[in-house]
Write a protein that holds these residues in place. Structure first.
Motif, PDB file in Angstrom:
ATOM      1  N   ASN A 163       0.844   4.897  -3.713  1.00 17.39           N
ATOM      2  CA  ASN A 163      -0.569   5.192  -3.447  1.00 17.39           C
ATOM      3  C   ASN A 163      -1.437   4.032  -3.969  1.00 17.39           C
ATOM      4  N   LYS A 164      -2.768   4.197  -3.860  1.00 20.85           N
ATOM      5  CA  LYS A 164      -3.668   3.093  -4.227  1.00 20.85           C
ATOM      6  C   LYS A 164      -3.546   2.732  -5.710  1.00 20.85           C
ATOM      7  N   LYS A 165      -3.110   3.702  -6.525  1.00 19.66           N
ATOM      8  CA  LYS A 165      -2.987   3.428  -7.968  1.00 19.66           C
ATOM      9  C   LYS A 165      -1.628   2.830  -8.321  1.00 19.66           C
ATOM     10  N   GLY A 166      -0.787   2.582  -7.296  1.00 22.22           N
ATOM     11  CA  GLY A 166       0.534   1.999  -7.544  1.00 22.22           C
ATOM     12  C   GLY A 166       1.560   3.043  -7.955  1.00 22.22           C
ATOM     13  N   GLN A 167       1.218   4.323  -7.811  1.00 23.01           N
ATOM     14  CA  GLN A 167       2.171   5.394  -8.165  1.00 23.01           C
ATOM     15  C   GLN A 167       2.997   5.763  -6.938  1.00 23.01           C
ATOM     16  N   TYR A 168       4.262   6.136  -7.174  1.00 19.31           N
ATOM     17  CA  TYR A 168       5.110   6.566  -6.054  1.00 19.31           C
ATOM     18  C   TYR A 168       4.870   8.046  -5.769  1.00 19.31           C
ATOM     19  N   VAL A 169       4.542   8.350  -4.497  1.00 20.21           N
ATOM     20  CA  VAL A 169       4.340   9.738  -4.071  1.00 20.21           C
ATOM     21  C   VAL A 169       5.202   9.986  -2.832  1.00 20.21           C
ATOM     22  N   LEU A 170       5.466  11.252  -2.538  1.00 17.92           N
ATOM     23  CA  LEU A 170       6.251  11.564  -1.346  1.00 17.92           C
ATOM     24  C   LEU A 170       5.409  11.309  -0.099  1.00 17.92           C
ATOM     25  N   LYS A 171       6.051  10.714   0.921  1.00 20.82           N
ATOM     26  CA  LYS A 171       5.322  10.417   2.162  1.00 20.82           C
ATOM     27  C   LYS A 171       4.891  11.709   2.835  1.00 20.82           C
ATOM     28  N   ASP A 172       5.785  12.713   2.818  1.00 21.24           N
ATOM     29  CA  ASP A 172       5.519  13.984   3.491  1.00 21.24           C
ATOM     30  C   ASP A 172       4.610  14.841   2.609  1.00 21.24           C
ATOM     31  N   LYS A 173       3.354  14.886   2.988  1.00 19.05           N
ATOM     32  CA  LYS A 173       2.355  15.560   2.138  1.00 19.05           C
ATOM     33  C   LYS A 173       2.517  17.092   2.129  1.00 19.05           C
ATOM     34  N   LYS A 174       3.381  17.601   3.036  1.00 19.61           N
ATOM     35  CA  LYS A 174       3.618  19.060   3.036  1.00 19.61           C
ATOM     36  C   LYS A 174       4.473  19.455   1.819  1.00 19.61           C
ATOM     37  N   ILE A 175       5.256  18.481   1.306  1.00 18.40           N
ATOM     38  CA  ILE A 175       6.114  18.784   0.154  1.00 18.40           C
ATOM     39  C   ILE A 175       5.318  18.522  -1.118  1.00 18.40           C
TER      40      ILE A 175
END
Ligand SMILES: C[S@@+](CC[C@H](N)C(=O)[O-])C[C@H]1O[C@@H](n2cnc3c(N)ncnc32)[C@H](O)[C@@H]1O
Length: 262
Positions: free
Chosen positions: A238-250
């Motif tokens: 994300n913009k803050k450089g944190q890893y997030v899941l691509k699938d926002k439903k999860i």
């Protein structure tokens, strides 16, 4: 009885140079002054200037030295002699003093006699502990009367997930588990031979081990992001450089943080 510590130390000695030359650790930027700390712990630990800080399972000391750069009187502990040698070299190279001790965390009271204002541990620590109750005892032992223990760690919920996000493990199965998978978290294709022993702890194990030592839990926070590519191909930054899941439903917790005091 297996010598878990020696087997794990051997693996970490092999992983150290691979990590030190990786993009994830980015030593070159660190040497030029970039912190290795994430916004989460910087914000939650707060001002460390003039405080004594014990960093448990410090690897090659980038976070220890980052706290020292912020004014802490920092001590790092790790079982890997290769990591500790590199930490001391880095400290000399960047001109930031810190103390580094090579020890199995479970044996630390035998080699260190001091109390600390802050005890810090982060990202990939609990799975290396063969005994969480002993760990909590050690935290309590080294914590000064007005001190705080702070940990930011991979959420135990993710222990039940494989790296392709399938349900793989049993949440309540403590271990030791043998991990003989290829590579390491900085490079899954790295040529690193051997295996490690790991343990799983539930949130209940973590919280109760501290409570049983008489420590007061000030808070526990859960976060939907993490700091490395835990599920390759399924994550984005994300913009803050944190890893997030691509699938926002999860929506699952990926990290937690916890603060405890005496
Ligand atoms: C994932 S790293 C620590 C995370 C740290 N935040 C980092 O990324 O630099 C885990 C570290 O734990 C150390 N370790 C494993 N078992 C240990 C033990 N029993 N006592 C002390 N250190 C241990 C390893 O040598 C390794 O450096």
């Amino acid at each position: 009885m297996k010598n878990y510590a020696a087997i794990n130390r051997d693996w970490w000695n092999k992983a150290t140079p691979i990590h030190a030359s990786s993009k994830l650790y980015d030593l070159e930027k660190f040497k030029k002054g970039k912190t290795s700390l994430q916004a989460t712990e910087i914000q939650e630990v707060g001002n460390v200037r003039g405080k004594t800080l014990l960093h448990l399972l410090c690897h090659f000391g980038m976070d220890t030295l980052s706290w020292a750069r912020r004014g802490a009187d920092a001590t790092g502990v790790d079982i890997s002699d290769r990591s500790i040698r590199l930490a001391r070299k880095l400290s000399r190279e960047i001109g930031i003093p810190a103390k580094f001790i090579c020890s199995d965390i479970h044996d630390l009271p035998k080699v260190l006699d001091k109390k600390f204002d802050i005890i810090f541990a982060s990202y990939g620590v609990l799975l290396w502990l063969s005994n969480i109750k002993k760990f909590a005892k050690i935290v309590n032992h080294f914590l000064s009367e007005k001190g705080m223990f702070y940990i930011v760690e991979l959420h135990p919920f993710t222990n039940i997930l494989s790296c392709d996000l399938k349900i793989d493990y049993k949440y309540f199965q403590k271990g030791p588990h043998i991990d003989d998978s290829n590579g390491t978290y900085t490079d899954w294709s790295a040529d690193i031979k051997g295996f490690t022993y790991n343990w799983n702890y539930t949130l209940e194990d973590i919280i109760n081990s501290l409570i049983n030592e008489g420590l007061k839990i000030e808070y526990i926070h859960e976060f939907p992001y993490t700091m490395y590519d835990q599920f390759p191909g399924l994550m984005e930054k994300n913009k803050k450089g944190q890893y997030v899941l691509k699938d926002k439903k999860i929506q699952i917790p990926l990290l937690f943080s916890l603060k405890a005091t005496k």
